[in-house]
Design an enzyme around this catalytic site. Structure first.
Site, PDB file in Angstrom:
ATOM      1  N   SER A   1      22.708-119.414  22.128  1.00  0.00           N
ATOM      2  CA  SER A   1      23.890-119.270  22.967  1.00  0.00           C
ATOM      3  C   SER A   1      23.828-118.977  24.345  1.00  0.00           C
ATOM      4  CB  SER A   1      25.173-118.312  23.117  1.00  0.00           C
ATOM      5  OG  SER A   1      25.219-117.101  22.904  1.00  0.00           O
ATOM      6  N   ASP A   2      24.216-119.440  24.925  1.00  0.00           N
ATOM      7  CA  ASP A   2      23.703-118.776  26.713  1.00  0.00           C
ATOM      8  C   ASP A   2      24.933-118.169  26.638  1.00  0.00           C
ATOM      9  OD1 ASP A   2      23.137-121.095  29.826  1.00  0.00           O
ATOM     10  OD2 ASP A   2      23.171-118.321  30.017  1.00  0.00           O
ATOM     11  N   TRP A   3      24.245-117.168  28.054  1.00  0.00           N
ATOM     12  CA  TRP A   3      25.105-115.742  28.026  1.00  0.00           C
ATOM     13  C   TRP A   3      26.825-116.145  28.142  1.00  0.00           C
ATOM     14  CZ3 TRP A   3      22.566-111.304  30.522  1.00  0.00           C
ATOM     15  CH2 TRP A   3      23.552-110.247  31.001  1.00  0.00           C
ATOM     16  N   ALA A   4      27.421-115.247  26.686  1.00  0.00           N
ATOM     17  CA  ALA A   4      28.467-115.029  27.081  1.00  0.00           C
ATOM     18  C   ALA A   4      29.489-116.682  25.828  1.00  0.00           C
ATOM     19  CB  ALA A   4      29.592-114.632  27.633  1.00  0.00           C
ATOM     20  N   ALA A   5      28.742-117.508  26.320  1.00  0.00           N
ATOM     21  CA  ALA A   5      29.130-118.476  25.600  1.00  0.00           C
ATOM     22  C   ALA A   5      29.717-119.011  24.156  1.00  0.00           C
ATOM     23  CB  ALA A   5      27.711-120.246  25.174  1.00  0.00           C
TER      24      ALA A   5
END
Ligand code: GLC
Length: 724
Positions: free
Chosen positions: A265-269
């Site tokens: 995932s992208d950051w915190a996605a």
């Protein structure tokens, strides 16, 4: 080796499996004992020391000694001795910073692009990095978006060519044994560049047809080149946030495309599925992301907090957790981490390899080839006898590395002033900032006036601060800051030749400088050797050969404007006649200020008319397309001859031009060369309205030229067996 991985999996508790799916920043791993207190970042994520001991990967550390320390400490604590994957954003260089990817794209130099990734991989790997979060291959059409700087532009074919080159450079041919390489992670899947209004993280709403025809090819190209990882994007795709989008991730990426690598995932996605409104809470976010096939959760703890209970309560099949863990373990194995958990990390080699002269020389060469000469009314190249006034906020600035250069050094960047000092004596050089990025004072202007008063030529160094583009760097007004336009306006009154060098991470609305300056060199953010590259170009010790890969609009009101647009039912056939009821603006032309493929050199190049080997093409044949180019000037040049095609009529509307190939030719003064392209039927295939991918019989146009606008045209028919 699969057996070894299976034994790890069989020995892991459910909690250990789930923690293998978590990625945390380096701060969690510094071996500062927390004496059992859940403090700082752990507290904010609600995780325990036990979890940190089981975590599968870390991001954002880069330095051989730190990487060795963190890995060794982790192995001492992890019950099964499973090593960490160490990941970082090495997007356009590690310590040797290359031009931003949008600039690299403008070099149209695939070999140098690959070499920049090879160097970045080597510097990163000796510094302990195993995986880079690159290449970013998002197609971009909206210069309001700050991350256009990270893309190679608006064309799916060219983006695909560069995506492959970057993956080859990062990964090499043998990731297990070549420890000077790193695994690549193509991002951001998918269509992150299509955010409404050019606003970062904003809604993307494209038809499945547009997605497949324009936005997906570059990701596919990276994967076809063997890219090991994929990163999800923050945006929605077809109404569902990508990171929880099963249709996009499991059905298309994994099942249809056959990608069985690690999806991060992208950051915190994952947690952001909640504000997106497709998950009520972290539990539902965890469930949707895992069902979508997302293996690693970056910096939130939805998986950690909820997957064990979801599995134990029968809401999720443990097999989904197992397959995610196995993909991560396989990547660790492929990188050789079970045999050599320190991999390439080597403080000694780090000192020798990182930022070495040979790497910096490549960065300079690529910077030279990435700059684009947009205007030159006979003032360039400069000569060494001229007195120069170098004026502007970038005259003496190290802020020329661009976004995603966190591991570089602005202090060690070769600034514009350094470049000029290497060319002329200080007696011929006056320097003043004239204004800051977005403020001008009378004192600053007075200094500029003083510097300009002694000069024969004014060289302006203007632009955006690097943080005015990049992530979360969207701008609604894409002009140069007003203070700089004011400086230009005042200096114009001196009636001296003016050259503007621009530092920016996006195409700008150049009104206020393009008319006022006699020459304009687009330098983008040229990287650590930028000042030297720019000086070579301005003094003619190197030829400007860059060509735009993203259109420069007349104004932000024209956005999105791109070369491969459709004709509409009411095309504006002649911009000079004021037909009312056609697709047009009342106040600006339809054409961009500078089109895709555009760029000037110091010499003049003449193109003869395009020649076709036949007026028909059948499947299995190749149509030869030739054009003769001649250097009619007095200076040598490397010309990028571009080859476009137009499908005159299709099952869906078809773009006015599509880049199909390009060739770089070196031409000495007076030299003429015939350039040849081969066109085959597969290159004419496209997505039909029903998403089938095929070509159709019918009429086509071919174009060759120095850019997407100034071309000559030929026609042919594709003849397939009847009924196709
Ligand atoms: C950022 C970016 C992504 C980057 C990641 C890790 O939010 O969107 O491109 O790789 O976080 O830094």
């Amino acid at each position: 080796m699969e057996q070894q991985l299976n034994s790890y999996l069989q020995n892991m508790t459910l909690e250990e499996k789930v923690d293998q799916l978590l990625q945390l920043v380096g701060a969690f791993f510094e071996d500062a004992e927390t004496d059992g207190q859940i403090t700082g970042p752990m507290a904010s994520l609600g995780i325990t020391e036990e979890t940190v001991r089981n975590v599968g990967s870390v991001l954002g550390i880069a330095g051989a000694e730190e990487a060795i320390r963190v890995q060794q400490a982790h192995l001492g604590k992890n019950r099964l001795g499973i090593p960490l994957l160490i990941m970082a954003d090495i997007v356009h260089g590690f310590k040797t910073i290359f031009p931003i990817p949008l600039a690299i794209g403008c070099s149209w130099n695939v070999q140098l692009a690959e070499e920049s990734a090879t160097i970045a991989a080597k510097e990163a790997s000796v510094s302990g990095v195993h995986v880079t979060f690159a290449p970013m291959v998002d197609l971009v059409r909206d210069p309001r978006w700050g991350r256009v700087m990270e893309s190679t532009g608006e064309d799916p074919y060219l983006n695909s060519v560069f995506a492959r080159a970057f993956v080859r450079g990062f990964q090499g041919k043998d990731l297990t044994n070549d420890t000077d390489r790193v695994a690549a992670c193509v991002k951001h899947f998918a269509a992150y560049g299509a955010g409404e209004g050019g606003r970062d993280y904003n809604t993307v709403d494209l038809s499945a047809w547009q997605l497949r025809e324009y936005y997906l090819p570059s990701y596919k190209a990276a994967l076809d080149e063997g890219c090991e990882m994929v990163m999800t994007s923050f945006n929605t795709v077809e109404g569902v946030a990508a990171t929880g989008n099963k249709r996009l991730m499991r059905d298309l990426l994994r099942d249809e495309w056959g990608f069985d690598g690690v999806l991060i995932s992208d950051w915190a996605a994952i947690k952001e599925l909640i504000p997106h409104g497709i998950a009520e809470d972290e539990r539902e976010a965890a469930q949707k992301a895992l069902l979508a096939g997302v293996d690693i959760e970056m910096m939130t703890s939805c998986y950690n907090g909820h997957l064990p209970e979801l599995v134990r309560s029968g809401q999720l099949d443990e097999a989904l957790v197992d397959e995610a863990v196995m993909r991560i373990l396989k990547l660790k194995q492929k990188l050789g981490l079970f045999d050599n958990p320190l991999r390439g990390a080597d403080p000694e080699r780090e000192r020798e390899v990182v930022f070495c002269e040979a790497h910096r020389a490549v960065a300079k060469e690529l910077a030279i080839k990435s700059c684009v000469l947009l205007k030159n009314d006979s003032v360039l190249p400069l000569n060494r006898s001229q007195h120069i006034a170098l004026i502007g906020p970038f005259a003496e600035s190290g802020d020329i590395l661009g976004s995603w250069s966190w591991s570089g050094s602005q202090e060690e960047a070769i600034q514009v002033i350094d470049g000029f000092k290497s060319k002329i004596s200080s007696s011929l050089l006056s320097v003043a900032t004239g204004c800051s990025i977005d403020e001008i004072s009378e004192e600053q202007y007075a200094e500029a006036l003083q510097a300009a008063s002694q000069a024969e030529v004014i060289v302006l160094a203007l632009g955006e601060r690097s943080d005015m583009s990049g992530e979360a760097g969207s701008r609604s007004d894409i002009r140069l800051p007003q203070a700089q336009l004011e400086l230009v306006k005042r200096l114009k009154t001196l009636n001296k030749p003016m050259v503007a060098v621009l530092f920016n991470g996006r195409p700008l609305d150049l009104h206020g400088v393009i008319e006022e300056a006699d020459a304009v060199l687009e330098a983008w953010f040229p990287g650590g050797e930028g000042g030297a590259a720019i000086a070579d170009l301005l003094y003619g010790d190197a030829e400007p050969t860059g060509r735009l890969t993203m259109s420069f609009p007349q104004s932000v009101g024209q956005v999105p404007v791109y070369y491969n647009h459709f004709n509409t039912g009411r095309p504006q056939l002649d911009p000079n006649t004021k037909e009312r009821y056609v697709s047009q603006y009342l106040d600006v032309p339809n054409e961009p200020l500078f089109p895709f493929g555009y760029g000037l050199s110091y010499t003049k190049i003449a193109y003869d008319s395009v020649q076709l080997s036949s007026d028909t093409l059948t499947p299995g044949q190749a149509l030869t397309v030739k054009v003769r180019v001649t250097n009619t000037g007095t200076r040598p040049v490397e010309e990028t001859v571009q080859f476009y095609v137009r499908d005159i009529s299709g099952d869906t509307v078809r773009p006015m031009k599509e880049l199909k190939d390009f060739r770089k030719v070196l031409l000495a003064p007076g030299e003429s060369q015939e350039v040849e392209f081969a066109l085959t039927e597969p290159q004419l295939r496209y997505h039909h309205a029903d998403l089938s991918f095929d070509s159709d019989s019918g009429e086509f146009a071919v174009f060759t030229g120095p850019n997407s606008r100034d071309t000559t045209e030929g026609r042919f028919r594709l003849v397939k067996e009847t009924g196709k």
